[in-house]
Design an enzyme around this catalytic site. Sequence first.
Site, PDB file in Angstrom:
ATOM      1  N   SER A 120       0.803  -1.218   0.000  1.00  0.00           N
ATOM      2  CA  SER A 120       0.000   0.000   0.000  1.00  0.00           C
ATOM      3  C   SER A 120       0.833   1.264   0.000  1.00  0.00           C
ATOM      4  CB  SER A 120      -0.912   0.014   1.237  1.00  0.00           C
ATOM      5  OG  SER A 120      -0.131  -0.016   2.420  1.00  0.00           O
ATOM      6  N   CYS A 121       2.068   1.205   0.475  1.00  0.00           N
ATOM      7  CA  CYS A 121       2.863   2.426   0.568  1.00  0.00           C
ATOM      8  C   CYS A 121       4.329   2.092   0.492  1.00  0.00           C
ATOM      9  CB  CYS A 121       2.570   3.162   1.868  1.00  0.00           C
ATOM     10  SG  CYS A 121       3.497   4.687   2.042  1.00  0.00           S
ATOM     11  N   GLY A 122       4.995   2.573  -0.541  1.00  0.00           N
ATOM     12  CA  GLY A 122       6.398   2.254  -0.721  1.00  0.00           C
ATOM     13  C   GLY A 122       7.335   3.370  -0.375  1.00  0.00           C
ATOM     14  N   CYS A 124       7.028   5.465   2.454  1.00  0.00           N
ATOM     15  CA  CYS A 124       6.975   5.885   3.849  1.00  0.00           C
ATOM     16  C   CYS A 124       8.334   5.794   4.533  1.00  0.00           C
ATOM     17  CB  CYS A 124       5.968   5.030   4.613  1.00  0.00           C
ATOM     18  SG  CYS A 124       4.300   5.123   3.958  1.00  0.00           S
TER      19      CYS A 124
END
Length: 282
Positions: A120-122, A124
């Site tokens: 979902s989030c690379g 962060c």
Amino acid sequence: MDRVDKAEILKVGERAPEIKPDLIAVEEPLEIRIGFGAEQQREQRSISVTMRTPGHDFELALGFLFTENIILSYDEVVSIRYCQGTGKQAEKENVVRVELSPSVQIDFKKIERHFYTSSSCGVCSKTSIDAVKTGCPVISSALKIDENVIHQAPDILRAEQRVFEYTGGLHAAGLFNKQGELMIMREDVGRHNALDKLVGTALVKQMIPLSDYFVLVSGRASFELVQKSLMAGVPLMAAVGAPSSLAVALATDFNMTLLGFVRNQSFNVYCGRERLAYENKN
């Protein structure tokens, strides 16, 4: 490895709850390893574990290495394969090793990103926003796209999303030419994985830089997606959803055209409006 799995669900709605079969998108970890160094002193290092939908794994690994500025071209890749000696059957097709040319020099101290990412989030775990910008080219493409081509793109992309059709659970990234023809489409549970798969495919096809194309993503436009598109030389990025403030700032800094809310025959232009041709509707 299958991209769709079966599940038994309890359907709760207007009628009495009932047990029904359903299809769900498969999510599996992919570890990316690189082989590097002189021919007589080869080394191996694991640099990323990402949760992805199986399929186009080699392109995902290549796109990741390229958009992270670890490789500059497909010519720097000697080979790519699944690791067979992991010791666990479940890992048989979940570990990829990319052998790099001995000429590739890697300064791991300059790779400031901690590469263990989620689907979902690379971005962060970036230690510095400035580090993300390193290597991004300023876009100089004279590409101009008719607004009707943009309006039609979401329906074209959606029609090609085979796994989404079954599961409703995947992001998509599509590469279009200026006539609105879909050249490459990739799906994944992770929006950044879908784009890496697209870029990796373009890398193998020797299409990069993608100066004569635009990219459409099925969700929102994040900072990381803009950064990856910039690395591939994409002059225009469109998103079905909203862009973030950092995505707009990055696109502006590097002369990319960024569109958001591309749906229902409408879209917002956040920067780079000179690349769009509009109809005179007066």
